[in-house]
Design a protein around this motif. Structure first.
Motif, PDB file in Angstrom:
ATOM      1  N   SER A  95       0.717  -1.123  -0.115  1.00  0.00           N
ATOM      2  CA  SER A  95      -0.130   0.031  -0.141  1.00  0.00           C
ATOM      3  C   SER A  95       0.908   1.311   0.193  1.00  0.00           C
ATOM      4  O   SER A  95       0.492   2.139  -0.917  1.00  0.00           O
ATOM      5  N   VAL A  96       1.900   1.228   0.865  1.00  0.00           N
ATOM      6  CA  VAL A  96       2.746   2.455   1.001  1.00  0.00           C
ATOM      7  C   VAL A  96       3.543   2.652  -0.315  1.00  0.00           C
ATOM      8  O   VAL A  96       3.629   3.779  -0.760  1.00  0.00           O
ATOM      9  N   PHE A  97       4.061   1.614  -0.690  1.00  0.00           N
ATOM     10  CA  PHE A  97       4.971   1.858  -1.960  1.00  0.00           C
ATOM     11  C   PHE A  97       4.434   1.462  -3.502  1.00  0.00           C
ATOM     12  O   PHE A  97       4.958   1.820  -4.384  1.00  0.00           O
ATOM     13  N   GLY A  98       3.209   0.877  -3.543  1.00  0.00           N
ATOM     14  CA  GLY A  98       2.640   0.858  -4.740  1.00  0.00           C
ATOM     15  C   GLY A  98       1.405   1.362  -4.880  1.00  0.00           C
ATOM     16  O   GLY A  98       1.088   2.111  -5.954  1.00  0.00           O
ATOM     17  N   VAL A  99       0.388   1.120  -4.168  1.00  0.00           N
ATOM     18  CA  VAL A  99      -1.092   1.606  -4.423  1.00  0.00           C
ATOM     19  C   VAL A  99      -0.909   3.286  -3.993  1.00  0.00           C
ATOM     20  O   VAL A  99      -1.723   4.207  -5.023  1.00  0.00           O
ATOM     21  N   ASP A 100      -0.281   3.800  -2.840  1.00  0.00           N
ATOM     22  CA  ASP A 100      -0.897   5.171  -2.637  1.00  0.00           C
ATOM     23  C   ASP A 100       0.072   5.886  -3.596  1.00  0.00           C
ATOM     24  O   ASP A 100      -0.682   6.897  -4.056  1.00  0.00           O
ATOM     25  N   PRO A 101       1.230   5.595  -4.169  1.00  0.00           N
ATOM     26  CA  PRO A 101       1.707   6.422  -5.144  1.00  0.00           C
ATOM     27  C   PRO A 101       1.004   6.365  -6.458  1.00  0.00           C
ATOM     28  O   PRO A 101       0.937   7.614  -7.115  1.00  0.00           O
ATOM     29  N   ALA A 102       0.392   5.347  -6.921  1.00  0.00           N
ATOM     30  CA  ALA A 102      -0.215   5.135  -7.814  1.00  0.00           C
ATOM     31  C   ALA A 102      -1.645   6.187  -7.912  1.00  0.00           C
ATOM     32  O   ALA A 102      -2.020   6.767  -8.684  1.00  0.00           O
ATOM     33  N   VAL A 103      -2.038   6.018  -6.771  1.00  0.00           N
ATOM     34  CA  VAL A 103      -3.429   6.952  -6.368  1.00  0.00           C
ATOM     35  C   VAL A 103      -3.071   8.298  -6.504  1.00  0.00           C
ATOM     36  O   VAL A 103      -3.931   9.137  -7.184  1.00  0.00           O
ATOM     37  N   ARG A 104      -1.853   8.714  -5.881  1.00  0.00           N
ATOM     38  CA  ARG A 104      -1.608  10.056  -5.759  1.00  0.00           C
ATOM     39  C   ARG A 104      -1.290  10.486  -7.439  1.00  0.00           C
ATOM     40  O   ARG A 104      -1.720  11.705  -7.790  1.00  0.00           O
ATOM     41  N   THR A 105      -0.428   9.826  -8.041  1.00  0.00           N
ATOM     42  CA  THR A 105      -0.145  10.170  -9.360  1.00  0.00           C
ATOM     43  C   THR A 105      -1.638  10.239 -10.314  1.00  0.00           C
ATOM     44  O   THR A 105      -1.480  11.139 -10.940  1.00  0.00           O
ATOM     45  N   ALA A 106      -2.314   9.240 -10.168  1.00  0.00           N
ATOM     46  CA  ALA A 106      -3.526   9.088 -11.026  1.00  0.00           C
ATOM     47  C   ALA A 106      -4.577  10.332 -10.384  1.00  0.00           C
ATOM     48  O   ALA A 106      -4.761  11.032 -11.595  1.00  0.00           O
ATOM     49  N   SER A 107      -4.640  10.738  -9.578  1.00  0.00           N
ATOM     50  CA  SER A 107      -5.425  11.630  -8.919  1.00  0.00           C
ATOM     51  C   SER A 107      -4.670  13.122  -9.763  1.00  0.00           C
ATOM     52  O   SER A 107      -5.207  14.029 -10.083  1.00  0.00           O
ATOM     53  N   ALA A 108      -3.406  13.221  -9.336  1.00  0.00           N
ATOM     54  CA  ALA A 108      -2.851  14.307  -9.918  1.00  0.00           C
ATOM     55  C   ALA A 108      -2.730  14.755 -11.317  1.00  0.00           C
ATOM     56  O   ALA A 108      -3.172  15.692 -11.970  1.00  0.00           O
ATOM     57  N   VAL A 109      -2.514  13.609 -12.295  1.00  0.00           N
ATOM     58  CA  VAL A 109      -2.737  13.686 -13.629  1.00  0.00           C
ATOM     59  C   VAL A 109      -4.372  13.922 -13.930  1.00  0.00           C
ATOM     60  O   VAL A 109      -4.397  14.638 -14.813  1.00  0.00           O
ATOM     61  N   MET A 110      -5.280  13.406 -13.284  1.00  0.00           N
ATOM     62  CA  MET A 110      -6.475  13.735 -13.733  1.00  0.00           C
ATOM     63  C   MET A 110      -7.005  15.270 -13.367  1.00  0.00           C
ATOM     64  O   MET A 110      -7.492  15.896 -13.992  1.00  0.00           O
ATOM     65  N   GLY A 111      -6.504  15.521 -12.111  1.00  0.00           N
ATOM     66  CA  GLY A 111      -6.740  16.807 -11.770  1.00  0.00           C
ATOM     67  C   GLY A 111      -5.942  17.856 -12.651  1.00  0.00           C
ATOM     68  O   GLY A 111      -6.529  18.882 -13.301  1.00  0.00           O
ATOM     69  N   ALA A 112      -4.944  17.627 -13.220  1.00  0.00           N
ATOM     70  CA  ALA A 112      -4.018  18.510 -14.043  1.00  0.00           C
ATOM     71  C   ALA A 112      -4.797  18.486 -15.317  1.00  0.00           C
ATOM     72  O   ALA A 112      -4.788  19.739 -16.142  1.00  0.00           O
ATOM     73  N   GLY A 113      -5.338  17.178 -15.840  1.00  0.00           N
ATOM     74  CA  GLY A 113      -6.197  17.173 -17.124  1.00  0.00           C
ATOM     75  C   GLY A 113      -7.261  18.152 -17.008  1.00  0.00           C
ATOM     76  O   GLY A 113      -7.534  18.602 -17.957  1.00  0.00           O
ATOM     77  N   GLU A 114      -8.190  17.964 -15.916  1.00  0.00           N
ATOM     78  CA  GLU A 114      -9.414  18.805 -15.825  1.00  0.00           C
ATOM     79  C   GLU A 114      -8.933  19.989 -15.908  1.00  0.00           C
ATOM     80  O   GLU A 114      -9.716  21.108 -16.421  1.00  0.00           O
ATOM     81  N   ILE A 115      -7.932  20.796 -15.073  1.00  0.00           N
ATOM     82  CA  ILE A 115      -7.510  22.016 -15.257  1.00  0.00           C
ATOM     83  C   ILE A 115      -7.096  22.538 -16.457  1.00  0.00           C
ATOM     84  O   ILE A 115      -7.590  23.597 -17.049  1.00  0.00           O
ATOM     85  N   ALA A 116      -6.212  21.714 -17.293  1.00  0.00           N
ATOM     86  CA  ALA A 116      -5.795  22.058 -18.673  1.00  0.00           C
ATOM     87  C   ALA A 116      -7.106  22.094 -19.676  1.00  0.00           C
ATOM     88  O   ALA A 116      -7.059  23.035 -20.355  1.00  0.00           O
ATOM     89  N   SER A 117      -7.887  21.247 -19.540  1.00  0.00           N
ATOM     90  CA  SER A 117      -9.195  21.041 -20.439  1.00  0.00           C
ATOM     91  C   SER A 117     -10.125  22.486 -20.059  1.00  0.00           C
ATOM     92  O   SER A 117     -10.571  22.985 -21.022  1.00  0.00           O
ATOM     93  N   VAL A 118     -10.162  22.910 -18.876  1.00  0.00           N
ATOM     94  CA  VAL A 118     -11.069  24.036 -18.537  1.00  0.00           C
ATOM     95  C   VAL A 118     -10.072  25.218 -18.972  1.00  0.00           C
ATOM     96  O   VAL A 118     -10.856  26.248 -19.748  1.00  0.00           O
ATOM     97  N   VAL A 119      -8.877  25.356 -18.830  1.00  0.00           N
ATOM     98  CA  VAL A 119      -8.290  26.593 -19.225  1.00  0.00           C
ATOM     99  C   VAL A 119      -7.875  26.620 -20.556  1.00  0.00           C
ATOM    100  O   VAL A 119      -8.019  27.737 -21.298  1.00  0.00           O
ATOM    101  N   PHE A 120      -7.506  25.578 -21.344  1.00  0.00           N
ATOM    102  CA  PHE A 120      -6.942  25.531 -22.610  1.00  0.00           C
ATOM    103  C   PHE A 120      -7.841  25.169 -23.586  1.00  0.00           C
ATOM    104  O   PHE A 120      -7.731  25.520 -24.751  1.00  0.00           O
ATOM    105  N   GLY A 121      -8.825  24.461 -23.061  1.00  0.00           N
ATOM    106  CA  GLY A 121      -9.764  23.703 -24.218  1.00  0.00           C
ATOM    107  C   GLY A 121     -11.277  23.820 -23.812  1.00  0.00           C
ATOM    108  O   GLY A 121     -11.502  24.620 -23.067  1.00  0.00           O
ATOM    109  N   ARG A 122     -11.992  23.021 -24.253  1.00  0.00           N
ATOM    110  CA  ARG A 122     -13.308  23.033 -23.912  1.00  0.00           C
ATOM    111  C   ARG A 122     -13.625  22.045 -22.733  1.00  0.00           C
ATOM    112  O   ARG A 122     -13.669  20.827 -23.084  1.00  0.00           O
ATOM    113  N   GLY A 123     -13.668  22.605 -21.585  1.00  0.00           N
ATOM    114  CA  GLY A 123     -13.743  21.718 -20.416  1.00  0.00           C
ATOM    115  C   GLY A 123     -15.466  21.656 -20.087  1.00  0.00           C
ATOM    116  O   GLY A 123     -16.201  21.906 -21.004  1.00  0.00           O
ATOM    117  N   HIS A 124     -15.711  20.956 -19.191  1.00  0.00           N
ATOM    118  CA  HIS A 124     -17.259  20.774 -18.880  1.00  0.00           C
ATOM    119  C   HIS A 124     -17.831  21.868 -18.509  1.00  0.00           C
ATOM    120  O   HIS A 124     -19.104  22.131 -18.856  1.00  0.00           O
TER     121      HIS A 124
END
Length: 164
Positions: A95-124
């Motif tokens: 959990s510490v070395f596998g799941v937690d970093p993957a979850v943090r990375t996935a949430s950061a990528v998803m958040g950055a993607g949503e921010i980028a789509s709202v700022v630069f593209g057609r967001g929701h």
């Protein structure tokens, strides 16, 4: 059971009862009752001693069996405890070395993607806003058409049930 076996058992019981009745008659005639009582008491005492010995053996056997089971179960329980702690630690490390970093990375990528789509593209947010704007323009066109046709536009906007 078969009928033959039932007949044999019934016949044996009848013979024993007849022998007992014949002995009772002979013991009464010849006065053997005191000897009979002594013999029956001796046989009963011997049978009781045999039953006591069998019961004592059963208790000792049960005690030995319980002690053997205990001697075999305790190492198994210790091994189970070790295995449980190993599995718990493995799950924690995974959990510490596998799941937690993957979850943090996935949430950061998803958040950055949503921010980028709202700022630069057609967001929701923009698409919902544009949908509302298109709907308003459609309603205005419908209102303009109904006024050109001579209607006041209220029935078109409110619809058949009064809500639109």
């Amino acid at each position: 059971m078969s009928r033959t076996r039932l007949y044999l058992i019934g016949g044996s019981v009848a013979v024993v009862l007849l022998l007992a009745l014949a002995y009772a008659v002979l013991a009464t005639i010849f006065g053997w009752w005191t000897i009979t009582v002594d013999v029956v008491l001796c046989i009963t005492a011997l049978v009781s001693l045999l039953m006591l010995a069998a019961l004592t053996y059963a208790v000792f056997s049960l005690t030995r069996t319980v002690l053997k089971i205990r001697a075999e179960i305790l190492p198994v329980l210790e091994s189970l405890k070790d295995t449980t702690s190993t599995v718990r630690e493995t799950a924690r490390v995974a959990s510490v070395f596998g799941v937690d970093p993957a979850v943090r990375t996935a949430s950061a990528v998803m958040g950055a993607g949503e921010i980028a789509s709202v700022v630069f593209g057609r967001g929701h947010v923009r698409s919902r806003s544009e949908k509302r704007q298109r709907r308003r323009q459609e309603l205005e066109r419908d209102l303009a058409r109904s006024e050109l046709n001579g209607h006041n536009g209220v029935s078109t906007l409110n619809g058949a049930n009064g809500h639109r």
